[in-house]
Motif scaffolding. Sequence first.
Motif, PDB file in Angstrom:
ATOM      1  N   CYS A  60      -2.947  -4.168  41.687  1.00 26.97           N
ATOM      2  CA  CYS A  60      -2.132  -5.202  41.313  1.00 26.97           C
ATOM      3  C   CYS A  60      -0.667  -4.659  41.921  1.00 26.97           C
ATOM      4  O   CYS A  60      -0.053  -5.579  42.274  1.00 26.97           O
ATOM      5  CB  CYS A  60      -1.827  -5.106  39.778  1.00 26.97           C
ATOM      6  SG  CYS A  60      -3.135  -5.868  38.764  1.00 26.97           S
TER       7      CYS A  60
ATOM      8  N   ALA B  31       1.583 -16.895  35.458  1.00 31.67           N
ATOM      9  CA  ALA B  31       0.283 -16.876  35.273  1.00 31.67           C
ATOM     10  C   ALA B  31      -0.135 -15.513  35.834  1.00 31.67           C
ATOM     11  O   ALA B  31      -0.875 -14.796  35.133  1.00 31.67           O
ATOM     12  CB  ALA B  31      -0.523 -17.975  35.718  1.00 31.67           C
TER      13      ALA B  31
ATOM     14  N   VAL C 101      -1.568 -12.543  33.568  1.00 33.51           N
ATOM     15  CA  VAL C 101      -3.108 -12.138  33.689  1.00 33.51           C
ATOM     16  C   VAL C 101      -3.077 -10.564  33.771  1.00 33.51           C
ATOM     17  O   VAL C 101      -3.940  -9.666  33.111  1.00 33.51           O
ATOM     18  CB  VAL C 101      -3.936 -12.707  34.824  1.00 33.51           C
ATOM     19  CG1 VAL C 101      -5.294 -12.006  35.061  1.00 33.51           C
ATOM     20  CG2 VAL C 101      -4.152 -13.962  34.221  1.00 33.51           C
TER      21      VAL C 101
ATOM     22  N   ILE D 221      -4.575  -7.584  31.306  1.00 34.08           N
ATOM     23  CA  ILE D 221      -5.564  -6.508  31.552  1.00 34.08           C
ATOM     24  C   ILE D 221      -5.218  -5.133  31.268  1.00 34.08           C
ATOM     25  O   ILE D 221      -5.867  -4.285  30.687  1.00 34.08           O
ATOM     26  CB  ILE D 221      -5.691  -6.570  33.031  1.00 34.08           C
ATOM     27  CG1 ILE D 221      -6.521  -7.711  33.548  1.00 34.08           C
ATOM     28  CG2 ILE D 221      -6.383  -5.402  33.643  1.00 34.08           C
ATOM     29  CD1 ILE D 221      -6.567  -7.905  34.884  1.00 34.08           C
TER      30      ILE D 221
END
Length: 148
Positions: free
Chosen positions: A51, A88, A92, A96
């Motif tokens: 990420c 969004a 997400v 997680i």
Amino acid sequence: MTLAEEFKSRNFSIYGQWTGVLCIFLCFALGVANIFHFGLVIIFSVICLVCSFIIIFIEIPLLLRICPTSPVFDNFIRKFETNYMRAAIYGVMSIIQWISISVAATSLIAAAVVLLLAAVFYALAGVKGQAFQGSKTLGGQGVAQMII
């Protein structure tokens, strides 16, 4: 526009972008720190590391011009040019990391909180109808287009 003027503009996309920059460092550091755990926490720490690299390219558009990336990756990153799409993706990523609590309560919670904060800033910018405004400091507003 200076950095101080950008923060005074009350555009939530600027706040989201700078929170995203904070997420880059936080996700990288916490991903590395938690990778040494045993069990399923390793999976969440690797996801946190991935990420951080995705956020780098989302928040610093100049890097798409400088770094050699594939057209598929470029198209994926370009999907997140609007406030709602950025909200969004951060949402997400935050979900997680919140799920990682079910495995073990680690410092990845801090990454979840800051990712959620970035999602909220981008969502507020979208709800208020503010156009996405990238920070000049991070390569937005024509800086990336100046690179050939």
